[in-house]
Design a protein around this motif. Structure first.
Motif, PDB file in Angstrom:
ATOM      1  N   PRO A  95       8.329   7.492   8.855  1.00 55.25           N
ATOM      2  CA  PRO A  95       8.997   8.276   8.814  1.00 55.25           C
ATOM      3  C   PRO A  95      10.722   8.161   7.933  1.00 55.25           C
ATOM      4  CG  PRO A  95       8.925   5.949  10.095  1.00 55.25           C
ATOM      5  CD  PRO A  95       8.040   5.875   8.739  1.00 55.25           C
ATOM      6  N   ILE A  96      11.553   9.000   7.389  1.00 54.46           N
ATOM      7  CA  ILE A  96      12.063   9.357   6.538  1.00 54.46           C
ATOM      8  C   ILE A  96      12.874   7.674   6.087  1.00 54.46           C
ATOM      9  CG2 ILE A  96      14.220  10.388   5.211  1.00 54.46           C
ATOM     10  CD1 ILE A  96      12.930  13.030   6.499  1.00 54.46           C
ATOM     11  N   SER A  97      13.585   7.153   6.969  1.00 54.92           N
ATOM     12  CA  SER A  97      14.381   5.739   7.208  1.00 54.92           C
ATOM     13  C   SER A  97      13.908   4.742   6.623  1.00 54.92           C
ATOM     14  CB  SER A  97      14.510   5.406   8.719  1.00 54.92           C
ATOM     15  OG  SER A  97      13.808   4.740   8.787  1.00 54.92           O
ATOM     16  N   SER A  98      12.515   4.488   6.540  1.00 53.15           N
ATOM     17  CA  SER A  98      11.596   3.379   5.351  1.00 53.15           C
ATOM     18  C   SER A  98      11.381   4.227   4.686  1.00 53.15           C
ATOM     19  CB  SER A  98      10.428   3.204   6.671  1.00 53.15           C
ATOM     20  OG  SER A  98       9.463   4.250   7.003  1.00 53.15           O
ATOM     21  N   THR A  99      10.708   5.131   4.287  1.00 50.32           N
ATOM     22  CA  THR A  99      10.806   5.975   2.573  1.00 50.32           C
ATOM     23  C   THR A  99      11.982   5.366   1.879  1.00 50.32           C
ATOM     24  OG1 THR A  99       8.782   7.390   4.019  1.00 50.32           O
ATOM     25  CG2 THR A  99       9.434   7.849   1.608  1.00 50.32           C
ATOM     26  N   GLN A 100      13.124   6.095   2.710  1.00 48.50           N
ATOM     27  CA  GLN A 100      14.007   5.842   1.868  1.00 48.50           C
ATOM     28  C   GLN A 100      14.110   4.359   0.938  1.00 48.50           C
ATOM     29  OE1 GLN A 100      17.311   8.795   2.026  1.00 48.50           O
ATOM     30  NE2 GLN A 100      16.780   7.228  -0.024  1.00 48.50           N
ATOM     31  N   GLY A 101      14.200   3.433   2.438  1.00 45.76           N
ATOM     32  CA  GLY A 101      14.331   2.458   1.411  1.00 45.76           C
ATOM     33  C   GLY A 101      12.873   1.963  -0.101  1.00 45.76           C
ATOM     34  N   LEU A 102      12.051   2.370   0.258  1.00 48.07           N
ATOM     35  CA  LEU A 102      10.967   1.636  -0.368  1.00 48.07           C
ATOM     36  C   LEU A 102      11.571   3.123  -1.700  1.00 48.07           C
ATOM     37  CD1 LEU A 102       8.094   1.907   1.056  1.00 48.07           C
ATOM     38  CD2 LEU A 102       8.895   0.120   0.915  1.00 48.07           C
ATOM     39  N   ASP A 107       1.431  -1.165   0.055  1.00 47.45           N
ATOM     40  CA  ASP A 107       0.120   0.084   0.211  1.00 47.45           C
ATOM     41  C   ASP A 107       0.452   1.256   0.026  1.00 47.45           C
ATOM     42  OD1 ASP A 107      -2.502  -1.329  -0.174  1.00 47.45           O
ATOM     43  OD2 ASP A 107      -2.785  -1.162   2.115  1.00 47.45           O
ATOM     44  N   ARG A 108       1.892   1.352   0.573  1.00 50.50           N
ATOM     45  CA  ARG A 108       3.463   2.483   0.603  1.00 50.50           C
ATOM     46  C   ARG A 108       3.558   2.686  -0.701  1.00 50.50           C
ATOM     47  NH1 ARG A 108       6.115   3.665   6.477  1.00 50.50           N
ATOM     48  NH2 ARG A 108       3.685   3.157   6.860  1.00 50.50           N
ATOM     49  N   ILE A 109       4.190   0.958  -1.130  1.00 49.54           N
ATOM     50  CA  ILE A 109       4.911   1.510  -2.303  1.00 49.54           C
ATOM     51  C   ILE A 109       3.540   2.588  -3.431  1.00 49.54           C
ATOM     52  CG2 ILE A 109       5.381   0.434  -4.293  1.00 49.54           C
ATOM     53  CD1 ILE A 109       6.562  -2.002  -2.335  1.00 49.54           C
ATOM     54  N   ALA A 110       2.420   1.653  -3.389  1.00 46.23           N
ATOM     55  CA  ALA A 110       1.549   2.272  -4.622  1.00 46.23           C
ATOM     56  C   ALA A 110       1.237   3.771  -4.138  1.00 46.23           C
ATOM     57  CB  ALA A 110      -0.046   1.660  -3.875  1.00 46.23           C
ATOM     58  N   ALA A 111       1.081   4.345  -2.713  1.00 40.04           N
ATOM     59  CA  ALA A 111       0.375   5.333  -2.170  1.00 40.04           C
ATOM     60  C   ALA A 111       1.802   6.428  -2.553  1.00 40.04           C
ATOM     61  CB  ALA A 111       0.390   5.864  -0.762  1.00 40.04           C
ATOM     62  N   ILE A 112       3.429   6.100  -2.872  1.00 31.65           N
ATOM     63  CA  ILE A 112       4.893   6.429  -3.139  1.00 31.65           C
ATOM     64  C   ILE A 112       4.347   6.813  -4.727  1.00 31.65           C
ATOM     65  CG2 ILE A 112       7.112   6.941  -3.999  1.00 31.65           C
ATOM     66  CD1 ILE A 112       7.334   5.170  -1.243  1.00 31.65           C
ATOM     67  N   LEU A 113       4.302   6.014  -5.516  1.00 24.21           N
ATOM     68  CA  LEU A 113       3.731   6.520  -6.970  1.00 24.21           C
ATOM     69  C   LEU A 113       2.616   7.349  -7.721  1.00 24.21           C
ATOM     70  CD1 LEU A 113       4.017   2.632  -8.650  1.00 24.21           C
ATOM     71  CD2 LEU A 113       5.828   3.916  -8.179  1.00 24.21           C
ATOM     72  N   GLU A 114       1.453   7.079  -6.376  1.00 22.73           N
ATOM     73  CA  GLU A 114       0.616   8.345  -6.877  1.00 22.73           C
ATOM     74  C   GLU A 114       1.159   9.565  -6.353  1.00 22.73           C
ATOM     75  OE1 GLU A 114      -4.138   9.153  -6.075  1.00 22.73           O
ATOM     76  OE2 GLU A 114      -3.480   7.391  -5.833  1.00 22.73           O
ATOM     77  N   SER A 125     -14.502   6.689 -17.690  1.00 21.69           N
ATOM     78  CA  SER A 125     -14.438   6.877 -15.770  1.00 21.69           C
ATOM     79  C   SER A 125     -13.658   5.226 -16.356  1.00 21.69           C
ATOM     80  CB  SER A 125     -15.566   6.807 -15.503  1.00 21.69           C
ATOM     81  OG  SER A 125     -16.458   7.704 -15.322  1.00 21.69           O
ATOM     82  N   ILE A 126     -12.977   4.773 -15.293  1.00 21.37           N
ATOM     83  CA  ILE A 126     -12.114   3.500 -14.725  1.00 21.37           C
ATOM     84  C   ILE A 126     -12.043   3.553 -13.665  1.00 21.37           C
ATOM     85  CG2 ILE A 126     -10.814   3.362 -17.062  1.00 21.37           C
ATOM     86  CD1 ILE A 126      -8.529   4.125 -15.368  1.00 21.37           C
ATOM     87  N   ALA A 127     -12.165   2.201 -13.105  1.00 18.64           N
ATOM     88  CA  ALA A 127     -11.653   1.971 -11.475  1.00 18.64           C
ATOM     89  C   ALA A 127      -9.950   1.304 -11.895  1.00 18.64           C
ATOM     90  CB  ALA A 127     -12.538   0.852 -11.688  1.00 18.64           C
ATOM     91  N   VAL A 128      -9.597   2.740 -10.785  1.00 20.94           N
ATOM     92  CA  VAL A 128      -8.515   1.897  -9.958  1.00 20.94           C
ATOM     93  C   VAL A 128      -7.922   1.291  -8.228  1.00 20.94           C
ATOM     94  CG1 VAL A 128      -6.041   2.922  -9.573  1.00 20.94           C
ATOM     95  CG2 VAL A 128      -7.169   3.533 -11.241  1.00 20.94           C
ATOM     96  N   GLY A 129      -8.706   0.644  -7.855  1.00 20.25           N
ATOM     97  CA  GLY A 129      -8.384   0.472  -6.949  1.00 20.25           C
ATOM     98  C   GLY A 129     -10.098   0.242  -6.184  1.00 20.25           C
ATOM     99  N   PRO A 130     -10.105   1.210  -5.242  1.00 20.67           N
ATOM    100  CA  PRO A 130     -10.885   1.333  -4.584  1.00 20.67           C
ATOM    101  C   PRO A 130     -12.484   2.175  -5.010  1.00 20.67           C
ATOM    102  CG  PRO A 130      -9.775   1.742  -2.961  1.00 20.67           C
ATOM    103  CD  PRO A 130      -9.133   1.279  -4.180  1.00 20.67           C
ATOM    104  N   ASN A 131     -11.741   2.876  -5.948  1.00 20.86           N
ATOM    105  CA  ASN A 131     -11.914   4.655  -6.818  1.00 20.86           C
ATOM    106  C   ASN A 131     -12.488   4.455  -7.772  1.00 20.86           C
ATOM    107  OD1 ASN A 131     -11.051   5.399  -3.886  1.00 20.86           O
ATOM    108  ND2 ASN A 131      -8.275   5.117  -4.671  1.00 20.86           N
ATOM    109  N   ILE A 132     -12.902   4.975  -8.423  1.00 18.11           N
ATOM    110  CA  ILE A 132     -13.355   5.996 -10.060  1.00 18.11           C
ATOM    111  C   ILE A 132     -13.032   7.549 -10.460  1.00 18.11           C
ATOM    112  CG2 ILE A 132     -15.456   6.870  -9.235  1.00 18.11           C
ATOM    113  CD1 ILE A 132     -16.573   5.642 -12.068  1.00 18.11           C
ATOM    114  N   PHE A 133     -12.124   6.802 -11.756  1.00 18.08           N
ATOM    115  CA  PHE A 133     -10.920   8.043 -11.858  1.00 18.08           C
ATOM    116  C   PHE A 133     -12.222   8.701 -13.499  1.00 18.08           C
ATOM    117  CE2 PHE A 133      -8.209   6.812  -8.969  1.00 18.08           C
ATOM    118  CZ  PHE A 133      -8.141   7.681  -8.200  1.00 18.08           C
ATOM    119  N   TYR A 134     -12.072  10.014 -13.293  1.00 19.95           N
ATOM    120  CA  TYR A 134     -12.669  10.375 -14.727  1.00 19.95           C
ATOM    121  C   TYR A 134     -11.140  10.399 -15.758  1.00 19.95           C
ATOM    122  CZ  TYR A 134     -16.847  11.312 -12.670  1.00 19.95           C
ATOM    123  OH  TYR A 134     -18.715  11.884 -12.005  1.00 19.95           O
TER     124      TYR A 134
END
Length: 234
Positions: free
Chosen positions: A30-37, A2-9, A94-103
């Motif tokens: 934390p910056i340390s764990s974010t840095q690893g991802l 989930d965190r990787i997906a959040a970073i990419l978005e 519209s398309i679905a991405v995960g639990p959401n709809i986007f135009y």
């Protein structure tokens, strides 16, 4: 994951790239764990780093090219313009991405919907006619998993969705669910190789959609027939 997906978005939405500290702050991590991802995403080409700012890399584009696909290949912007011209109403793809709809595309003179489309604002699948179309096209295990994540305040909406589900599955049309405070709509499934990949819908106040319901259904059904011909591949 989930965190990787959040970073990419987060990075994809940034026009100038994000710093590591900026990402950590947005993620409340934390910056340390974010840095690893982030290091792993840079190493695999999903992110690029320049002057300590991170932007989207080439890997996401390459994966879609390797798969030989676009999010939707059968409905063009010209198709949306045709529906808009005939209906006089905001028209969205519209398309679905995960639990959401986007135009992902639109034709409208309404700045509110232009903002939603141009900024890829996420909306709830259970609260829009297009969302009901996309939910109806899901594999049942994915549909059940999504429904279980919804808060108690959506339970009445879920019951109305399930009551409408057999007709949506049969016709590929969802007309006037009246579940959004932003407006109401009529939407039709966009199917490619027998699978629902998107929805095309017209949006307006509930009173307008109710009055024009039959005409809008006929208009979208006509469009869907022409799009389905394009989806047939040898």
């Amino acid at each position: 994951m989930d965190r990787i997906a959040a970073i990419l978005e987060l990075v994809a939405r940034s026009r100038t790239g994000l710093t590591l500290s900026g990402m950590a702050k947005e993620l409340d991590a934390p910056i340390s764990s974010t840095q690893g991802l982030v290091n792993g995403l840079v190493a695999t080409g999903y992110l690029e780093e320049h002057e300590r700012r991170y932007s989207l890399g080439s890997a996401p584009y390459l994966l879609n090219r390797l798969a030989g696909r676009q999010p939707v290949s059968t409905v063009t912007h010209a198709d949306l313009e045709d529906v808009h011209a005939s209906s006089g109403l905001t028209t969205v793809l519209s398309i679905a991405v995960g639990p959401n709809i986007f135009y992902v595309d639109y034709c409208s003179s309404d700045p509110k919907f232009a903002y939603l489309a141009e900024n890829y604002v996420r909306r709830s699948l259970i609260r829009t006619s297009g969302g009901w179309i996309l939910l109806a096209g899901m594999e049942k295990r994915d549909l059940w998993a999504y429904i279980q994540t919804l808060p108690d305040e959506d339970r009445d909406t879920v019951e109305r969705f399930f009551a409408a589900l057999p007709e949506i599955e049969q016709t590929g049309i969802c007309a006037s669910p009246n579940e959004s405070t932003d407006g109401d709509g009529v939407s039709v499934a966009v199917r490619e190789n027998g699978k629902t990949v998107a929805a095309v819908g017209v949006i307006a106040p509930h009173t307008v959609i109710t009055k024009e319901r039959d005409r809008l259904v006929a208009l979208l059904e006509q469009g869907a027939r022409s799009w389905s011909v394009r989806s047939v591949r040898p």
